[in-house]
Structure formats: structure tokens, C-alpha cells
Design a protein around this motif. Structure first.
Motif, PDB file in Angstrom:
ATOM      1  N   TYR A 211       0.844  -1.186   0.000  1.00  0.00           N
ATOM      2  CA  TYR A 211       0.000   0.000   0.000  1.00  0.00           C
ATOM      3  C   TYR A 211       0.878   1.234   0.000  1.00  0.00           C
ATOM      4  CZ  TYR A 211      -2.373  -4.054   1.774  1.00  0.00           C
ATOM      5  OH  TYR A 211      -2.802  -5.342   1.919  1.00  0.00           O
ATOM      6  N   GLY A 212       0.691   2.046  -1.029  1.00  0.00           N
ATOM      7  CA  GLY A 212       1.484   3.273  -1.116  1.00  0.00           C
ATOM      8  C   GLY A 212       2.880   3.026  -1.651  1.00  0.00           C
ATOM      9  N   VAL A 213       3.219   1.788  -1.913  1.00  0.00           N
ATOM     10  CA  VAL A 213       4.503   1.444  -2.528  1.00  0.00           C
ATOM     11  C   VAL A 213       4.241   0.378  -3.597  1.00  0.00           C
ATOM     12  CG1 VAL A 213       5.958   1.981  -0.543  1.00  0.00           C
ATOM     13  CG2 VAL A 213       4.943  -0.291  -0.744  1.00  0.00           C
ATOM     14  N   GLU A 214       5.172   0.211  -4.492  1.00  0.00           N
ATOM     15  CA  GLU A 214       5.020  -0.764  -5.573  1.00  0.00           C
ATOM     16  C   GLU A 214       5.411  -2.163  -5.104  1.00  0.00           C
ATOM     17  OE1 GLU A 214       4.141  -0.741  -9.075  1.00  0.00           O
ATOM     18  OE2 GLU A 214       3.071   0.976  -8.195  1.00  0.00           O
ATOM     19  N   ALA A 215       4.668  -3.163  -5.577  1.00  0.00           N
ATOM     20  CA  ALA A 215       5.084  -4.552  -5.353  1.00  0.00           C
ATOM     21  C   ALA A 215       6.433  -4.770  -6.030  1.00  0.00           C
ATOM     22  CB  ALA A 215       4.045  -5.511  -5.926  1.00  0.00           C
ATOM     23  N   ARG A 216       7.231  -5.663  -5.466  1.00  0.00           N
ATOM     24  CA  ARG A 216       8.581  -5.876  -5.997  1.00  0.00           C
ATOM     25  C   ARG A 216       8.959  -7.342  -5.828  1.00  0.00           C
ATOM     26  NH1 ARG A 216      10.326  -2.090  -1.013  1.00  0.00           N
ATOM     27  NH2 ARG A 216       8.735  -0.909  -2.118  1.00  0.00           N
ATOM     28  N   THR A 217      10.008  -7.736  -6.529  1.00  0.00           N
ATOM     29  CA  THR A 217      10.544  -9.080  -6.337  1.00  0.00           C
ATOM     30  C   THR A 217      12.065  -9.039  -6.309  1.00  0.00           C
ATOM     31  OG1 THR A 217      10.753 -11.326  -7.205  1.00  0.00           O
ATOM     32  CG2 THR A 217      10.394  -9.580  -8.833  1.00  0.00           C
ATOM     33  N   ALA A 218      12.643  -9.811  -5.423  1.00  0.00           N
ATOM     34  CA  ALA A 218      14.097  -9.949  -5.347  1.00  0.00           C
ATOM     35  C   ALA A 218      14.657 -10.430  -6.682  1.00  0.00           C
ATOM     36  CB  ALA A 218      14.471 -10.930  -4.239  1.00  0.00           C
ATOM     37  N   GLU A 284      -7.972  -7.446 -12.100  1.00  0.00           N
ATOM     38  CA  GLU A 284      -8.802  -6.289 -11.777  1.00  0.00           C
ATOM     39  C   GLU A 284      -9.489  -6.482 -10.421  1.00  0.00           C
ATOM     40  OE1 GLU A 284     -11.221  -5.013 -15.200  1.00  0.00           O
ATOM     41  OE2 GLU A 284     -12.611  -4.170 -13.699  1.00  0.00           O
ATOM     42  N   ILE A 285     -10.036  -7.672 -10.214  1.00  0.00           N
ATOM     43  CA  ILE A 285     -10.658  -7.986  -8.916  1.00  0.00           C
ATOM     44  C   ILE A 285      -9.629  -7.857  -7.801  1.00  0.00           C
ATOM     45  CG2 ILE A 285     -11.686  -9.851  -7.540  1.00  0.00           C
ATOM     46  CD1 ILE A 285     -12.853 -10.937 -10.257  1.00  0.00           C
ATOM     47  N   LEU A 286      -8.438  -8.397  -8.042  1.00  0.00           N
ATOM     48  CA  LEU A 286      -7.405  -8.411  -6.994  1.00  0.00           C
ATOM     49  C   LEU A 286      -6.938  -6.995  -6.650  1.00  0.00           C
ATOM     50  CD1 LEU A 286      -5.329 -11.493  -8.211  1.00  0.00           C
ATOM     51  CD2 LEU A 286      -7.066 -11.410  -6.404  1.00  0.00           C
ATOM     52  N   GLU A 287      -6.874  -6.136  -7.660  1.00  0.00           N
ATOM     53  CA  GLU A 287      -6.459  -4.757  -7.388  1.00  0.00           C
ATOM     54  C   GLU A 287      -7.531  -4.015  -6.599  1.00  0.00           C
ATOM     55  OE1 GLU A 287      -3.303  -2.974  -7.930  1.00  0.00           O
ATOM     56  OE2 GLU A 287      -3.050  -5.122  -7.643  1.00  0.00           O
ATOM     57  N   HIS A 291      -7.028  -2.288  -2.870  1.00  0.00           N
ATOM     58  CA  HIS A 291      -7.466  -0.957  -2.435  1.00  0.00           C
ATOM     59  C   HIS A 291      -8.311  -1.054  -1.163  1.00  0.00           C
ATOM     60  CE1 HIS A 291      -5.683   1.213  -5.706  1.00  0.00           C
ATOM     61  NE2 HIS A 291      -6.260   0.431  -6.603  1.00  0.00           N
ATOM     62  N   ALA A 292      -9.150  -2.070  -1.085  1.00  0.00           N
ATOM     63  CA  ALA A 292      -9.972  -2.244   0.122  1.00  0.00           C
ATOM     64  C   ALA A 292      -9.073  -2.495   1.333  1.00  0.00           C
ATOM     65  CB  ALA A 292     -10.955  -3.396  -0.075  1.00  0.00           C
ATOM     66  N   GLU A 295      -7.570   0.742   2.408  1.00  0.00           N
ATOM     67  CA  GLU A 295      -8.509   1.591   3.155  1.00  0.00           C
ATOM     68  C   GLU A 295      -8.723   1.089   4.574  1.00  0.00           C
ATOM     69  OE1 GLU A 295     -12.052   2.220   0.780  1.00  0.00           O
ATOM     70  OE2 GLU A 295     -10.821   3.105  -0.821  1.00  0.00           O
ATOM     71  N   ARG A 296      -8.813  -0.221   4.713  1.00  0.00           N
ATOM     72  CA  ARG A 296      -8.953  -0.792   6.057  1.00  0.00           C
ATOM     73  C   ARG A 296      -7.755  -0.391   6.923  1.00  0.00           C
ATOM     74  NH1 ARG A 296     -10.282  -7.102   4.733  1.00  0.00           N
ATOM     75  NH2 ARG A 296     -12.315  -6.818   3.722  1.00  0.00           N
ATOM     76  N   ARG A 297      -6.589  -0.568   6.353  1.00  0.00           N
ATOM     77  CA  ARG A 297      -5.362  -0.231   7.081  1.00  0.00           C
ATOM     78  C   ARG A 297      -5.385   1.251   7.477  1.00  0.00           C
ATOM     79  NH1 ARG A 297      -1.544   2.554   5.294  1.00  0.00           N
ATOM     80  NH2 ARG A 297       0.626   2.502   6.014  1.00  0.00           N
ATOM     81  N   ASN A 298      -5.786   2.092   6.525  1.00  0.00           N
ATOM     82  CA  ASN A 298      -5.791   3.533   6.789  1.00  0.00           C
ATOM     83  C   ASN A 298      -6.836   3.931   7.837  1.00  0.00           C
ATOM     84  OD1 ASN A 298      -3.790   3.631   4.912  1.00  0.00           O
ATOM     85  ND2 ASN A 298      -5.104   4.379   3.237  1.00  0.00           N
TER      86      ASN A 298
END
Lengths: 387, 387
Positions: A211-218, A284-287, A291-292, A295-298
Motif C-alpha cells: 500500500y502506497g509502494v510498488e510490489a517488488r521481487t528480489a 482487476e478484482i485483486l487490485e 485498495h480495500a 482503506e482498512r489499514r488507513n
């Protein structure tokens, strides 16, 4: 006549099961319980994946697949790395596993000789140390705290490394802390491990959930690394038991041997569901869900801070908050018991994640909807005001 | 940098995979291959079980179950023991596992200390010895032959037992030989094991598949025994990866701990399919299939004898014939290669099942329909007449 192997004395159960059992008792007695202890998304498996599995099942021809998984699925995962991270991973290096647990077992099984030490950040996912112990390795805790976002550094490594150390396991995003490693940090860790002749295992089980950062992989920086991933969390497939692992090419053949004997093959219906995991409709569903979660975290984070839960570092991934509760109680276990009894809110005390100040910490999972999270915070506030 | 754990040097792959690879190459080149090497039923999963899984999947709510399996399924298995064998097994002693492989891992994990010896009949299912080795135990082969129907006896045991022996594993019906143990024989083995302070593990994976004799369970005589079973073979669920195990009560808690870390839980869709396994409609389908297997066996056995395959003992269970081919070739491996190349018939050379005269033996699985089995025998006959 009962004689139990010595390893079992070191292998602990999930302590949260006691909280869960009490939650079920209270529910059965008519109490409304809010579950913030559960390490799985509340969302169902995305419909395109369910549909793919149901179509596959129609004929009932549910046979074994190759031990390393369906070729189509290994290729789909390879394309996913390319499309999402711009990283080329040969499908031959991708091992489909029965959950990430299966991947961890295979990795530790081919890497660990008796007495080999594995460095594991503490707090961390409890099964890691028990899997190391299962193969007669020695889990060595690296106590980490908020000053390094609960992540190990080359300095931690230098201090703990011995001639018996086999390697280091890290997680990004991490359970229970929800913190991520920067790619530069992973690279520095890999250099430190590799300079000592060791192996780095990176747990990317919560990869898509940040959240607020990009997913990444080693893998976008490193080849000589074991990366464990899962269809459970971001892809919403917990109960199907499916994950994958990317390994250096030199280990594939041995991992295949072990996979044949440990598992024969991963679940076939799960693999057919997973073939639909990377379709645009699924993503699309996963994105939307990501976001949900954000929002919960926030919503939850400031509400808990208000009550007195402390978060010295901002969690950016997974679906966990790891709170310092030392201002609120002497023991997180007592607090968790009080919260379930008096507030009807189930949480996980730090004890499950290691021995590094567990009595000060509580894990809160935001795997329930925002309204319930707000209610949970209100209930907790009411109880703690009577302290 | 590659450093592979020492155990991997002792862990062999399934050698039959080489035959299978060659079979696929020949198929791809247009050759018609008859598969007699495959250790899984050709039948689809019974429709009532498929329907149960598809109904369950509809909503997509596929979450973790308890580590030891759904209570409903453990109770259904308990009723199955009562209804089919007249044996009362408390559901609490029944562990639902990810395939029988998962059960074997849990059993060996809680029982085996490094250096512990396990006595395993040779020939036998290859993974057993590799799983023992995986937990740093020492597999010790008990060479068995047709004079004892390829089953161990208390005399074998007495000869091989040492102070380091932890126990004995037997299988009834057995893979690759298809022979059964009488209940009196199992009881005698258990007495011999128990008198020495050891543990008996009984593999009943092929339980329902026997011909001309009644299915049986060690549990109708014995409590202090580990019994491994599977939904794969009789119940036609290979690709779903589901089995179960019955264990002495004193081990349940430790097995639960290990199951949490190894697997989290068994596949949820598979468990919902399995809930329909014991319904009358399913059992009727399964009995029809059992009759089909019996007819296949009755057609294939004399046809192979005619060609010169020798069966000193009559196989009564599973779906395997374990033939002595020493009259036909110097090496079963060379013979298997010849049969795939010249007859287009895939079989499994003895090598996969141990070191007890593997060059003399070939395993033939009757997991294809009767017409194809007859054709396979004809093709083999044509090739071998040119010897």
C-alpha cells in the motif's frame, strides 16, 4: 510405548489456536466476535479462478500432474514475472508447490544438513523455525526491531554468522510486521550472505499486497536466490493449498526428486484455478481488493494509535499491524485474553512470532471489513478505558 | 556456490519417469502407446464427489480448515470404519492429510530421530525409504520374496532388528506386488514389533482394491498402530491430493503441531469432495470399478503367463502385477526399454522398488481398459517371439 522424536520438543503449536478456540466458544454462546487474528483474506477466491476450476472438474478427470506442476502454469507464472516486474524467469526454474509451506519444505530439505544454522528474523512467521528444526537444522533468531523496520541488515548478519550458518531467510512484505525490504537492501543482504558461502531465501508470499509502494521481487535483481511465493494471499486461494517457488537452476533436479516423494504433485484442481490467476479480469478484482485492504489499514491504524497502540514503523504490506502494546498491558497474552473476553475481539499475541519481546506485541489482521474494524477499535477503546 | 544437503545423495528420483518421458516422445511422434506403468486409476473421480466439490466451490469461499481436517470428514471416516469393518475409531484419532504422502511425512516426522532405523520390505513403495532418509532416519531393507508373498514375517524382523530400530512399515495390499497380509499376520508382526519397543506403520492405501478376498484393516485388531490411507486409489481422487491416517491417541497432539507447520491444512475442495466418498451412490460406482479391475487382472494375468512372465504368488489387490521376467531378459530395465520402443507398451522396471533383484522384475499396472490390456499382451508376445 509412546516415544516421540526429540524434534517435537522444540516444535510449538500455533498459540493463536487457543484464542481461536475461545472465540468459537464465545460465538457458540451467542457472543458477537470480531476476528482480527486470522491470517487469511476474508474475500472469496476470484470468480474467474473458481469458474476455471469448476470447468476443469466437470469431467472428473483429476489426475496427477508432473511433480513440479503443470507446464502451462509454470509458463503463466513466468509471463507474470515478465509482465508485472519486467523480469525474465525461465519456467524451468519455477516450482509449483502445495502452498508456500510446501515450497519452504522443499527449499529447506535440499539445503539443510543436520546442525546447519539458519538465521531467521524474530519476530517472524513461526513455521520457518519449526521447518528448519524438522530437517534437523538449527533455527537462529535474529532479533530485529522498529529501528530497522523489523528487517535484518548485513550488520545483524555479520554478528550472527558462524561456520555452521547455512543461510538467511527474510520476508518482504513480512508477517507479522507488514514491512518491506527495498531492493537495494535485499541485494546488500544477498551480497553479505553470498560472500560467506550461504544461501538467501526470500519469502514473497504477500507480494501483491502493499500500500502506497510498488510490489517488488528480489528476482528483478538476483538470480542466485530462493524465492517463495503463494496463491493464498494476494490471489485469495488459501484453502486450495497452492504456491510456487523460484530456485537457482542448479537445485531444480534435486527439488524435483524431493517433490515426488513429499507430494507426488500439487493439487490439480488448484492448478487449474491458478491458470486463471493472471487474466486481466482476475487481476482487476485483486487490485480492487488491494485498495480495500489499503482503506482498512488507513482506517484502523490511526484508530488504534488513538487508543494507545504504538507503531514505531509504518507497515506497508500484507494485512497485518504489529503493535507495541507495552503502554496498555504488562503482557500481550493477558491483553489478548482480555480483548477476547471483554471486547469480543480476537487478536494474536506476539508469542507466536518468536522470543523477541513477544509480551510487548500484538498482531492485528485487517482481514475483515472496514465497518467491523472500526467497531473493533471502538470496543477495544471502551474496554481499555476501564484499565 | 551450490551446496546440496547430504540426504539428497541418497534420494532417488522415480526411475519410471524416464520411461514416461520416452512414452511421451513416441506419442508425440505419432506412435500408439499403451500405458501399463501408471500408478493411478484411469477412472474419473466419481460424479457424486465431483458434484459435491463443484457445489462447494460455487461461492468461492475456499478457506483454511483445521490442520487435522474438517470435523465432518473425520466423523465420516469414523463411520466408514464402523459400517465397512465393524471397527470403532474415534474421529479424534483420524488425521486428514494431503495425500497418503502427507500422512507418511507426519508419521515419520513425529517418530524418527536421526539415526533411527526403519525396516521396509524390499520390493516396496520407493518414497518410504526416501521419506525416512529425509528426516535423517536410516531405511533398512527387508528383502522379501514370493515364498512369503513378498510380505515380511516376524522371522525377518528378528533377523534385522537392532537397538537403533524404530519400527516396521508394511503395506497391504502392497505396491508393487499386489499381495495382502492376513489379519493374523499383521497381529503377529505388531506383537513382534511391540515386544521390541517399536512402532508398526501399516499402509492401507489400496485398501478397497482387492479381488476374491475381503478388504480389511489392521485397526479391526490393533489400536497401537499407525494406519495410512488415501482417497487416491479406491476412491479415484489422485489429483486432489487427499488421504488420512489413524494414529494412537498419544501422538495426535504432536501430529497436529507438525501438520500446522508442514501443510497449514489439507485441500479444502478435496475435503468437500471426500465428504461424498462414503455415500451409497459413490460406493456403488466404486464397487463397479473394483469389479472392472478384477476382470482386467483376470484377463491380463494368464495372458502374461502365457508369454513367459512368472508370478510365483497370486496378486490379490491394488492394480499391479509384479512379474518375474528373468526367463525373458537379463535385465528388466533393458526389457522395459525394449517393450516401449518395439511394442509401444510402457511398464515400470523393478529398480524403482528397491535393490532386491530389481533386474528380474517388472511392474505392470492394469490401469487401462481390458481391450487395451489384451492388445498390450499381444504386442508384447509379438516382440518377445523375436528374442
Amino acid at each position: 510405548m509412546t516415544r516421540i522424536a526429540r524434534r517435537m520438543a522444540d516444535i510449538q503449536p500455533f498459540h493463536v489456536m487457543e484464542i481461536l478456540k475461545r472465540a468459537h466458544q464465545l460465538s457458540a454462546a451467542g457472543r458477537d466476535i470480531i476476528h482480527l487474528e486470522v491470517g487469511e483474506p476474508d474475500f472469496p477466491t476470484p470468480q474467474p479462478m473458481v469458474d476455471a476450476a469448476r470447468r476443469f472438474l466437470e469431467g472428473g478427470h483429476v489426475h496427477y500432474t508432473p511433480a513440479l506442476g503443470l507446464t502451462d502454469l509454470r509458463e503463466a507464472i513466468s509471463r507474470f514475472y515478465h509482465d508485472r516486474f519486467g523480469t525474465d524467469i525461465a519456467p524451468e526454474r519455477i516450482i509449483v508447490t502445495p502452498g508456500a509451506s510446501g515450497g519452504l519444505m522443499l527449499a529447506l530439505g535440499v539445503l539443510t544438513d543436520p546442525g546447519d544454522e539458519w538465521l531467521l528474523p524474530d519476530p517472524g512467521y513461526p513455521s520457518n523455525r519449526h521447518l528448519v528444526r524438522s530437517f534437523e537444522g538449527r533455527p537462529v533468531a535474529l532479533p530485529v526491531d522498529a529501528t530497522t523496520r523489523f528487517q535484518p541488515t548485513p550488520a545483524h548478519l555479520a554478528q550472527a554468522w558462524t561456520p555452521r550458518t547455512r543461510g538467511l531467510m527474510v520476508a518482504s512484505p513480512a508477517n507479522p510486521t507488514g514491512t518491506l525490504l527495498e531492493l537495494d537492501e535485499i541485494e546488500a543482504l544477498q551480497q553479505a550472505v553470498s560472500a560467506r558461502g550461504g544461501v538467501l531465501i526470500v519469502d514473497e508470499i504477500y507480494q501483491g499486497l502493499c500500500y502506497g509502494v510498488e510490489a517488488r521481487t528480489a528476482l528483478s535483481r538476483l538470480d542466485d536466490v530462493f524465492v517463495v511465493n503463494s496463491f493464498s494471499k494476494y490471489f485469495g486461494m488459501t484453502g486450495w493449498r497452492l504456491g510456487w517457488m523460484v530456485v537457482p537452476e542448479a537445485y531444480v533436479r534435486d527439488i524435483e526428486k524431493l517433490a515426488q516423494h513429499f507430494f507426488i504433485s500439487p493439487s490439480t484442481p488448484a492448478q487449474h484455478a491458478a491458470l486463471a490467476a493472471f487474466e486481466p479480469a482476475t487481476l482487476e478484482i485483486l487490485e480492487t481488493r488491494r485498495h480495500a485492504f489499503a482503506e482498512r489499514r488507513n482506517a484502523l491504524l490511526p484508530a488504534l494509535r488513538e487508543i494507545g497502540f504504538r507503531f514505531a514503523t509504518e507497515p506497508q504490506g500484507a494485512f497485518y499491524l504489529y503493535a507495541d502494546v507495552s503502554d496498555l498491558a504488562d503482557s500481550s497474552e493477558t491483553l489478548a485474553q482480555r480483548l477476547i473476553e471483554e471486547a469480543g475481539v480476537a487478536t494474536t499475541p506476539g508469542l507466536d512470532f518468536g522470543n523477541n519481546a513477544p509480551e510487548k506485541h500484538l498482531r492485528i489482521a485487517y482481514t475483515t471489513d472496514e465497518g467491523r474494524l472500526v467497531e473493533a477499535a471502538e470496543r477495544i477503546a471502551r474496554v481499555l478505558k476501564h484499565l
